[in-house]
Design a protein around this motif. Structure first.
Motif, PDB file in Angstrom:
ATOM      1  N   LEU A 162     102.542  79.963  47.036  1.00 38.78           N
ATOM      2  CA  LEU A 162     101.711  80.575  45.996  1.00 38.78           C
ATOM      3  C   LEU A 162     100.615  81.442  46.609  1.00 38.78           C
ATOM      4  N   LYS A 163     100.012  80.937  47.646  1.00 40.81           N
ATOM      5  CA  LYS A 163      98.938  81.687  48.308  1.00 40.81           C
ATOM      6  C   LYS A 163      99.466  83.000  48.878  1.00 40.81           C
ATOM      7  N   ASP A 164     100.605  82.944  49.568  1.00 35.41           N
ATOM      8  CA  ASP A 164     101.196  84.158  50.147  1.00 35.41           C
ATOM      9  C   ASP A 164     101.617  85.144  49.057  1.00 35.41           C
ATOM     10  N   LEU A 165     102.123  84.630  47.965  1.00 36.79           N
ATOM     11  CA  LEU A 165     102.576  85.492  46.874  1.00 36.79           C
ATOM     12  C   LEU A 165     101.407  86.277  46.286  1.00 36.79           C
ATOM     13  N   TYR A 166     100.296  85.600  46.034  1.00 37.87           N
ATOM     14  CA  TYR A 166      99.136  86.287  45.466  1.00 37.87           C
ATOM     15  C   TYR A 166      98.474  87.211  46.475  1.00 37.87           C
ATOM     16  N   GLN A 167      98.562  86.887  47.765  1.00 37.42           N
ATOM     17  CA  GLN A 167      98.009  87.792  48.776  1.00 37.42           C
ATOM     18  C   GLN A 167      98.828  89.074  48.876  1.00 37.42           C
ATOM     19  N   LYS A 168     100.125  88.996  48.576  1.00 44.01           N
ATOM     20  CA  LYS A 168     100.959  90.191  48.552  1.00 44.01           C
ATOM     21  C   LYS A 168     100.655  91.062  47.327  1.00 44.01           C
ATOM     22  N   HIS A 169     100.174  90.440  46.288  1.00 42.85           N
ATOM     23  CA  HIS A 169      99.867  91.160  45.047  1.00 42.85           C
ATOM     24  C   HIS A 169      98.438  90.812  44.615  1.00 42.85           C
ATOM     25  N   PRO A 170      97.446  91.233  45.387  1.00 46.49           N
ATOM     26  CA  PRO A 170      96.050  90.839  45.098  1.00 46.49           C
ATOM     27  C   PRO A 170      95.550  91.316  43.736  1.00 46.49           C
ATOM     28  N   ALA A 171      96.141  92.391  43.204  1.00 41.01           N
ATOM     29  CA  ALA A 171      95.705  92.875  41.891  1.00 41.01           C
ATOM     30  C   ALA A 171      95.961  91.834  40.806  1.00 41.01           C
ATOM     31  N   ALA A 172      96.925  90.936  41.058  1.00 41.10           N
ATOM     32  CA  ALA A 172      97.239  89.906  40.066  1.00 41.10           C
ATOM     33  C   ALA A 172      96.065  88.956  39.857  1.00 41.10           C
ATOM     34  N   ARG A 193      90.899  82.693  43.465  1.00 41.60           N
ATOM     35  CA  ARG A 193      90.575  83.088  44.836  1.00 41.60           C
ATOM     36  C   ARG A 193      89.933  81.923  45.597  1.00 41.60           C
ATOM     37  N   ASP A 194      89.048  81.189  44.925  1.00 41.87           N
ATOM     38  CA  ASP A 194      88.410  80.029  45.558  1.00 41.87           C
ATOM     39  C   ASP A 194      89.453  78.995  45.980  1.00 41.87           C
ATOM     40  N   VAL A 195      90.451  78.805  45.128  1.00 39.94           N
ATOM     41  CA  VAL A 195      91.507  77.824  45.439  1.00 39.94           C
ATOM     42  C   VAL A 195      92.274  78.233  46.687  1.00 39.94           C
ATOM     43  N   PHE A 196      92.649  79.504  46.758  1.00 39.95           N
ATOM     44  CA  PHE A 196      93.471  79.964  47.879  1.00 39.95           C
ATOM     45  C   PHE A 196      92.670  80.134  49.169  1.00 39.95           C
ATOM     46  N   ARG A 197      91.346  80.009  49.104  1.00 42.82           N
ATOM     47  CA  ARG A 197      90.547  80.042  50.325  1.00 42.82           C
ATOM     48  C   ARG A 197      90.525  78.681  51.037  1.00 42.82           C
ATOM     49  N   MET A 198      91.039  77.661  50.405  1.00 45.52           N
ATOM     50  CA  MET A 198      91.029  76.326  51.013  1.00 45.52           C
ATOM     51  C   MET A 198      91.898  76.279  52.265  1.00 45.52           C
ATOM     52  N   SER A 199      91.399  75.613  53.276  1.00 47.52           N
ATOM     53  CA  SER A 199      92.237  75.321  54.439  1.00 47.52           C
ATOM     54  C   SER A 199      93.084  74.094  54.119  1.00 47.52           C
ATOM     55  N   GLU A 200      94.110  73.851  54.933  1.00 44.89           N
ATOM     56  CA  GLU A 200      94.973  72.695  54.692  1.00 44.89           C
ATOM     57  C   GLU A 200      94.197  71.393  54.823  1.00 44.89           C
ATOM     58  N   ASP A 201      93.296  71.311  55.804  1.00 50.68           N
ATOM     59  CA  ASP A 201      92.507  70.100  55.986  1.00 50.68           C
ATOM     60  C   ASP A 201      91.607  69.859  54.776  1.00 50.68           C
ATOM     61  N   PHE A 202      90.992  70.926  54.284  1.00 50.05           N
ATOM     62  CA  PHE A 202      90.115  70.805  53.120  1.00 50.05           C
ATOM     63  C   PHE A 202      90.933  70.420  51.892  1.00 50.05           C
ATOM     64  N   ARG A 203      92.148  70.991  51.787  1.00 50.84           N
ATOM     65  CA  ARG A 203      92.970  70.810  50.601  1.00 50.84           C
ATOM     66  C   ARG A 203      93.408  69.361  50.408  1.00 50.84           C
ATOM     67  N   LYS A 207      88.026  66.207  49.214  1.00 48.11           N
ATOM     68  CA  LYS A 207      87.746  65.405  48.032  1.00 48.11           C
ATOM     69  C   LYS A 207      88.747  65.782  46.941  1.00 48.11           C
ATOM     70  N   PRO A 208      88.894  64.939  45.916  1.00 51.50           N
ATOM     71  CA  PRO A 208      89.876  65.210  44.867  1.00 51.50           C
ATOM     72  C   PRO A 208      89.579  66.522  44.126  1.00 51.50           C
ATOM     73  N   TRP A 209      90.645  67.203  43.710  1.00 55.45           N
ATOM     74  CA  TRP A 209      90.506  68.434  42.943  1.00 55.45           C
ATOM     75  C   TRP A 209      91.766  68.642  42.108  1.00 55.45           C
ATOM     76  N   TYR A 210      91.641  69.455  41.072  1.00 56.04           N
ATOM     77  CA  TYR A 210      92.771  69.718  40.185  1.00 56.04           C
ATOM     78  C   TYR A 210      92.499  71.015  39.439  1.00 56.04           C
ATOM     79  N   VAL A 211      93.475  71.931  39.436  1.00 47.78           N
ATOM     80  CA  VAL A 211      93.330  73.214  38.753  1.00 47.78           C
ATOM     81  C   VAL A 211      94.638  73.584  38.062  1.00 47.78           C
ATOM     82  N   GLY A 212      94.553  74.555  37.188  1.00 47.80           N
ATOM     83  CA  GLY A 212      95.737  75.101  36.533  1.00 47.80           C
ATOM     84  C   GLY A 212      95.484  76.535  36.135  1.00 47.80           C
ATOM     85  N   TRP A 213      96.551  77.321  36.055  1.00 50.10           N
ATOM     86  CA  TRP A 213      96.377  78.712  35.625  1.00 50.10           C
ATOM     87  C   TRP A 213      97.674  79.242  35.021  1.00 50.10           C
TER      88      TRP A 213
END
Length: 328
Positions: A162-172, A193-203, A207-213
């Motif tokens: 998902l992260k790579d896909l949105y980086q290929k199409h940043p206008a999305a 954008r905040d979600v995709f800035r997470m590193s794997e260790d942070f992710r 701490k717990p997190w949950y998002v949807g779009w």
């Protein structure tokens, strides 16, 4: 005790009204008019007419003309302001975006048929369209085991994809300021954008997190749908909408809520386990029960989230990813 007191008060009111009615009839038979009775009553309680009482002496026709004139003057004065107000309203996409308080206050009451006697979901094995047909538009929660395990999404769709896909199409990503919806729930993420800035260790270890779009951008939607088709068990006339939802999170889910959407929904559990908690609407608490269940990778879940209050929970150490869409 309070209920008994209310009944007594109502009974006394009825007795008093009956006596007044009898008294009114008796006085009327003596030739006294209602106007004279009204004046006598005002005199007995020391009533004094106000300075504006002259207006009440006018006949109904005169008052109607006066009110009409006042209304027309007010309308003439307020029209420019009303025009500006409605111009702003019509140019705004949503006056109260995601205002669940307003939606809940205007929600129609449930008749409780959807939840009466329901204490668990119906569990089906991977089934055909014909086998699923009797359940297709049921309000009963349904889990179809291994229904989506054959999807390419079950193998390839993950956070990195998902992260790579949105980086290929940043206008999305800009679509979330215009058409698409981002749900941050209780997380600290304000944008995708905040979600995709997470590193794997942070992710998976911070701490717990949950998002949807909603992936309503046509380019992103087309790319994602290459990984999953229309579920094979849905009715033939069930069309794929112009947007799907992605939900992902770590050790956290969504709080109890109800969805204000036009149609039924299905959700494909692609990664991780997720526990669901369903509860009836408040007006059905005395007739229905809350219950919980969990879904596993490869399962498809169908819930009428317009009727059932629902929340989700992701177990400790679990990362969950699901695709959700509507049908009907």
């Amino acid at each position: 005790m309070a209920r008994t007191s209310n009944v007594r008060v109502k009974l006394c009111d009825q007795i008093l009204l009956h006596k007044l009615h009898l008294l009114n009839n008796a006085v009327s038979r003596t030739g006294v008019t209602e106007r004279e009775m009204e004046e006598a009553f005002k005199l007995s309680i020391g009533y004094r007419p106000s300075r504006l009482s002259w207006a009440m002496s006018w006949n109904d026709g005169t008052l109607s003309i006066l009110y009409s004139v006042i209304f027309l003057i007010a309308l003439f004065v307020l029209t420019p302001f009303l025009a500006s107000f409605f111009e702003v309203i019509l140019g705004t996409r949503c006056i109260v975006p995601n205002n669940y308080l307003v939606w809940e206050a205007t929600r129609p009451l449930s008749d409780c048929d959807f939840c009466r006697g329901v204490q668990s979901p119906i569990i089906l094995s991977n089934c055909s369209r014909e086998e699923f047909k009797p359940y297709a538009y049921s309000s009963r929660p349904i889990i179809i085991k291994n229904a989506v395990s054959h999807w390419p999404a079950a193998q390839f769709l993950n956070f990195t994809f998902l992260k790579d896909l949105y980086q290929k199409h940043p206008a999305a990503l800009d679509s979330f300021h215009e058409d698409c919806q981002f749900l941050h729930f209780k997380s600290n993420f304000q944008t995708l954008r905040d979600v995709f800035r997470m590193s794997e260790d942070f992710r998976t270890g911070h701490k717990p997190w949950y998002v949807g779009w909603s992936n309503c951008n046509p380019v992103i939607l087309a790319e994602l749908r290459k990984l999953y088709p229309k579920p094979h068990f849905l009715p033939e006339d069930a069309e794929m909408p112009n947007t799907d939802f992605v939900f992902l999170g770590y050790e956290q889910g969504a709080l109890m809520h109800i969805d204000y959407i036009p149609r039924l929904m299905w959700q494909a559990q692609l990664r991780g386990n997720k526990t669901w908690i369903l509860a009836p609407t408040p007006e059905c608490d005395n007739e229905c029960k809350s219950f919980s269940f969990y879904v596993e990778p490869g399962d498809a879940l169908l819930v009428d989230t317009r009727l059932w209050y629902h929340g989700t929970f992701i177990s400790k150490g679990e990362f969950s990813l699901t695709i959700q869409s509507e049908y009907g």
